[in-house]
Write a protein that holds these residues in place. Structure first.
Motif, PDB file in Angstrom:
ATOM      1  N   PHE A 114     -30.448  -4.562  69.288  1.00  0.00           N
ATOM      2  CA  PHE A 114     -29.718  -5.036  68.151  1.00  0.00           C
ATOM      3  C   PHE A 114     -30.265  -4.449  67.113  1.00  0.00           C
ATOM      4  N   THR A 115     -29.406  -4.309  65.813  1.00  0.00           N
ATOM      5  CA  THR A 115     -30.042  -3.977  64.613  1.00  0.00           C
ATOM      6  C   THR A 115     -29.389  -5.085  63.486  1.00  0.00           C
ATOM      7  N   GLU A 116     -29.992  -4.899  62.450  1.00  0.00           N
ATOM      8  CA  GLU A 116     -29.562  -5.938  61.161  1.00  0.00           C
ATOM      9  C   GLU A 116     -29.833  -5.122  59.876  1.00  0.00           C
ATOM     10  N   SER A 117     -28.955  -4.887  58.953  1.00  0.00           N
ATOM     11  CA  SER A 117     -29.322  -4.245  57.632  1.00  0.00           C
ATOM     12  C   SER A 117     -28.933  -5.270  56.719  1.00  0.00           C
ATOM     13  N   PHE A 118     -29.805  -5.337  55.631  1.00  0.00           N
ATOM     14  CA  PHE A 118     -29.642  -5.884  54.317  1.00  0.00           C
ATOM     15  C   PHE A 118     -30.679  -5.367  53.313  1.00  0.00           C
ATOM     16  N   THR A 119     -30.366  -5.910  52.206  1.00  0.00           N
ATOM     17  CA  THR A 119     -31.305  -5.575  50.834  1.00  0.00           C
ATOM     18  C   THR A 119     -32.201  -6.869  50.643  1.00  0.00           C
ATOM     19  N   GLN A 120     -33.390  -6.631  50.385  1.00  0.00           N
ATOM     20  CA  GLN A 120     -34.376  -7.641  50.059  1.00  0.00           C
ATOM     21  C   GLN A 120     -34.989  -7.408  48.839  1.00  0.00           C
ATOM     22  N   GLY A 121     -35.575  -8.439  48.071  1.00  0.00           N
ATOM     23  CA  GLY A 121     -36.302  -8.122  46.868  1.00  0.00           C
ATOM     24  C   GLY A 121     -35.218  -7.909  45.550  1.00  0.00           C
ATOM     25  N   GLY A 122     -35.900  -7.163  44.942  1.00  0.00           N
ATOM     26  CA  GLY A 122     -35.198  -6.577  43.318  1.00  0.00           C
ATOM     27  C   GLY A 122     -35.583  -5.418  43.116  1.00  0.00           C
ATOM     28  N   GLY A 123     -34.679  -4.686  42.237  1.00  0.00           N
ATOM     29  CA  GLY A 123     -34.963  -3.384  41.648  1.00  0.00           C
ATOM     30  C   GLY A 123     -35.340  -3.420  40.323  1.00  0.00           C
ATOM     31  N   PHE A 124     -35.167  -2.155  39.708  1.00  0.00           N
ATOM     32  CA  PHE A 124     -35.925  -2.188  38.366  1.00  0.00           C
ATOM     33  C   PHE A 124     -35.192  -1.177  37.536  1.00  0.00           C
ATOM     34  N   ASP A 125     -35.343  -0.959  36.220  1.00  0.00           N
ATOM     35  CA  ASP A 125     -35.002   0.038  35.625  1.00  0.00           C
ATOM     36  C   ASP A 125     -35.916   0.755  34.859  1.00  0.00           C
ATOM     37  N   ILE A 126     -36.001   1.987  34.551  1.00  0.00           N
ATOM     38  CA  ILE A 126     -37.000   2.859  34.026  1.00  0.00           C
ATOM     39  C   ILE A 126     -36.080   3.782  33.259  1.00  0.00           C
ATOM     40  N   ARG A 127     -36.791   4.054  31.836  1.00  0.00           N
ATOM     41  CA  ARG A 127     -36.342   4.956  30.857  1.00  0.00           C
ATOM     42  C   ARG A 127     -36.935   6.246  30.924  1.00  0.00           C
ATOM     43  N   VAL A 128     -36.017   7.335  30.951  1.00  0.00           N
ATOM     44  CA  VAL A 128     -36.620   8.449  30.808  1.00  0.00           C
ATOM     45  C   VAL A 128     -36.456   9.094  29.664  1.00  0.00           C
ATOM     46  N   GLU A 129     -37.258   9.505  28.591  1.00  0.00           N
ATOM     47  CA  GLU A 129     -37.262   9.713  27.284  1.00  0.00           C
ATOM     48  C   GLU A 129     -36.879  11.304  27.255  1.00  0.00           C
ATOM     49  N   PRO A 130     -36.080  11.956  26.429  1.00  0.00           N
ATOM     50  CA  PRO A 130     -35.787  13.430  26.431  1.00  0.00           C
ATOM     51  C   PRO A 130     -37.153  13.966  25.728  1.00  0.00           C
ATOM     52  N   ARG A 131     -37.317  15.236  26.101  1.00  0.00           N
ATOM     53  CA  ARG A 131     -38.249  15.813  25.614  1.00  0.00           C
ATOM     54  C   ARG A 131     -37.887  17.493  25.775  1.00  0.00           C
ATOM     55  N   ALA A 132     -38.764  18.443  25.191  1.00  0.00           N
ATOM     56  CA  ALA A 132     -38.551  19.796  25.148  1.00  0.00           C
ATOM     57  C   ALA A 132     -38.264  20.166  26.484  1.00  0.00           C
ATOM     58  N   SER A 133     -37.111  20.744  27.039  1.00  0.00           N
ATOM     59  CA  SER A 133     -36.950  20.962  28.346  1.00  0.00           C
ATOM     60  C   SER A 133     -36.732  22.221  28.523  1.00  0.00           C
ATOM     61  N   ASP A 134     -37.129  22.916  29.675  1.00  0.00           N
ATOM     62  CA  ASP A 134     -36.873  24.335  29.930  1.00  0.00           C
ATOM     63  C   ASP A 134     -35.698  24.593  30.590  1.00  0.00           C
ATOM     64  N   LYS A 135     -34.819  23.193  30.941  1.00  0.00           N
ATOM     65  CA  LYS A 135     -33.506  23.546  31.591  1.00  0.00           C
ATOM     66  C   LYS A 135     -32.410  23.434  30.713  1.00  0.00           C
ATOM     67  N   LEU A 136     -32.616  23.167  29.297  1.00  0.00           N
ATOM     68  CA  LEU A 136     -31.448  22.757  28.320  1.00  0.00           C
ATOM     69  C   LEU A 136     -31.623  23.922  27.369  1.00  0.00           C
ATOM     70  N   PHE A 137     -30.325  24.653  27.003  1.00  0.00           N
ATOM     71  CA  PHE A 137     -30.434  25.176  25.660  1.00  0.00           C
ATOM     72  C   PHE A 137     -29.317  24.865  24.749  1.00  0.00           C
ATOM     73  N   VAL A 138     -30.235  24.592  23.475  1.00  0.00           N
ATOM     74  CA  VAL A 138     -29.329  24.085  22.453  1.00  0.00           C
ATOM     75  C   VAL A 138     -29.509  25.449  21.398  1.00  0.00           C
ATOM     76  N   GLY A 139     -28.499  25.816  20.764  1.00  0.00           N
ATOM     77  CA  GLY A 139     -28.365  26.864  19.811  1.00  0.00           C
ATOM     78  C   GLY A 139     -27.236  27.364  19.274  1.00  0.00           C
ATOM     79  N   LYS A 140     -27.192  28.157  18.752  1.00  0.00           N
ATOM     80  CA  LYS A 140     -26.154  29.090  18.356  1.00  0.00           C
ATOM     81  C   LYS A 140     -26.220  30.345  18.217  1.00  0.00           C
ATOM     82  N   GLY A 141     -25.316  31.334  18.552  1.00  0.00           N
ATOM     83  CA  GLY A 141     -25.475  32.706  18.540  1.00  0.00           C
ATOM     84  C   GLY A 141     -26.446  33.294  19.090  1.00  0.00           C
ATOM     85  N   GLY A 142     -27.018  32.762  20.441  1.00  0.00           N
ATOM     86  CA  GLY A 142     -28.367  33.154  21.087  1.00  0.00           C
ATOM     87  C   GLY A 142     -29.482  32.697  20.633  1.00  0.00           C
ATOM     88  N   MET A 143     -29.601  32.100  19.346  1.00  0.00           N
ATOM     89  CA  MET A 143     -30.641  31.531  18.884  1.00  0.00           C
ATOM     90  C   MET A 143     -30.982  30.173  19.123  1.00  0.00           C
TER      91      MET A 143
END
Length: 481
Positions: free
Chosen positions: A149-178
């Motif tokens: 036999f098996t039984e599944s459920f959730t227990q305890g609590g979760g949490f929230d985490i804030r991820v702040e933006p920073r200079a990212s090498d995955k994101l291009f923001v610009g105009k005309g290639g600049m």
């Protein structure tokens, strides 16, 4: 409670023994089947009691070592679990990371047994894109020692985490290639006077406040001089975020809306730092879904930050904006069309067909949610409004007319547009490159409007791959001509 395959195999064996015993009139097989069935019932009751004890005694705590991190920055989460296991069984606890959070090391299952009734594990996670993420309560799986036999459920609590933006090498923001690297949302007042930032030096004029004399410069130049400073001003920031279906294109964590969230969060953080009034308007398929009128308050900044973590979620109270006496280009066209009704002059007969054709377009643009949001923000604006659009290139005419509306009213407008071609997976390199050229032509058209600056917002890796491979493609095309 769920029975496993082993349970059903043993139940089938018990039924077979009992049936076979009846068929051949053998008490041995019959009793064997009955005994096996009784043992299964006893095991089931024992497992029920064990699960009840686990639920009452299990203590699970899931907590981050830090609640605020930067994008791409690893962060640790601690899981502690303990329980009093009165019956032989195993308890497995597994946290589930939310969409948009990477688990590079892989979180192992944390197990409790009667011999080891407590455990602690620290896992490492990473968020490629800024935002607020919610970890749910961990999943718990209980299994008896026989594997029946098996039984599944959730227990305890979760949490929230804030991820702040920073200079990212995955994101291009610009105009005309600049690419732009300055902080989003920063601004200067453009005014001079007493303030905090030194700007210029001039000779003392009769009527100037004596307290503003720069005595060091006066001694050096042998004449009284006043040092001007940049005046501290506030600028109202109005964010309009498109959350319609096209904004969800792309893989989880790298959708258009994920990149938009990162830049929009930077604006929210900058507004909070500079104490600028900040407002947020989100656009759904049919309406202005969420409205937070501009305020300069800590609770406003915190609320808007939290809304970015649930883009597309529940709407907040919407308030309608006032009327604006100045008319947009479509509105003026509509009024001109109306004024031609009943006019039989050559001038009217010449122009009427053009305005009759335009009328459905005018109605369509004015009823669009993005145009509605733009009008509402401008109607509620202060004298120093800075309007920011976050959208893609799907609804081009609507975006163009909304930008024209803001431009005609002298509003400073910054537009961030995500090219759809970078979020599609089925296009060939040639098709993607042609689509990007078409997007860039549209972006330039926006950028040429008075008081409007249009920026490209795209994944840097895909952009670089496309543009790096475009030269051989053009060479091959030229060679075939």
């Amino acid at each position: 409670m769920q029975a496993t395959r082993r349970y059903w195999e043993m139940a089938a064996l018990a039924g077979f023994l009992a049936t076979f015993g009846v068929a051949i009139d053998s008490s041995v097989f019959l009793l064997g089947g009955v005994a096996a069935a009784a043992w299964l019932l006893a095991a089931q009751y024992r497992f029920y009691v064990g699960v009840r004890d686990v639920r009452s005694s299990l203590d699970v705590t899931l907590s981050p070592l830090r609640t605020q991190v930067g994008a791409e920055e690893p962060f640790s989460v601690r899981l502690t679990a303990s329980a009093s296991l009165s019956t032989p069984c195993s308890v497995t606890i597994t946290p589930d990371s939310p969409v948009g959070i990477d688990d590079p090391d892989g979180w192992p299952a944390v197990s409790l047994t009667p011999d080891s009734d407590s455990a602690t594990h620290v896992g490492t996670f990473r968020a490629p894109i800024a935002g607020e993420f919610s970890f749910d309560a961990p999943d718990v799986r209980v299994e008896d020692d026989f594997g029946l036999f098996t039984e599944s459920f959730t227990q305890g609590g979760g949490f929230d985490i804030r991820v702040e933006p920073r200079a990212s090498d995955k994101l291009f923001v610009g105009k005309g290639g600049m690419e732009i690297s300055a902080g989003f949302g920063e601004h200067e007042s453009g005014q001079r006077g007493p303030g905090v930032g030194a700007a210029d030096l001039r000779e003392y004029m009769p009527g100037d406040d004596i307290s503003r004399i720069d005595w060091k410069a006066t001694a050096r130049l042998n004449k009284p001089h006043i040092r001007e400073h940049d005046v501290e001003t506030t600028r109202e920031v109005g964010l309009i975020v498109d959350e319609r279906s096209s904004m969800w294109d792309g893989p989880a964590g790298r959708r258009k809306i994920d990149f938009v969230r990162e830049v929009a969060l930077a604006f929210a953080n900058s507004a909070a730092t500079m104490s600028d009034p900040l407002g947020l308007y989100t656009v759904s398929e049919d309406d202005v879904q969420s409205v937070r009128a501009s305020q300069a308050a800590d609770v406003q900044y915190a609320t808007i930050r939290s809304l970015f973590s649930a883009v597309g979620g529940s709407a907040m109270t919407t308030r309608s904006g006032g009327d604006d006496s100045r008319l947009s280009v479509p509105e003026r066209a509509n009024d001109l069309r109306t004024s031609l009704d009943g006019d039989s002059s050559v001038y009217a007969r010449t122009l009427r067909p053009y305005f009759q054709t335009m009328h459905p377009y005018v109605e369509k643009v004015e009823s669009s949610p993005f145009f509605t949001a733009t009008r509402r923000v401008i109607a509620d604006r202060s004298e120093n409004l800075w309007l920011v659009f976050f959208t893609d290139d799907t609804h081009r005419e609507e975006l163009l007319e909304s930008a024209k509306f803001a431009s005609n009213r002298g509003v400073q407008l910054l537009v961030f547009v995500a090219p759809t071609t970078f979020f599609e997976s089925e296009s060939t390199p040639e098709q993607s490159y042609d689509a990007y050229l078409d997007f860039e032509s549209f972006r330039k058209r926006l950028d040429r409007l008075t008081n409007v600056s249009a920026m490209e917002l795209s994944p840097k890796d895909k952009r670089e791959t496309l543009l790096r491979g475009s030269q051989p493609v053009r060479n091959r095309q030229g060679g075939n001509r």
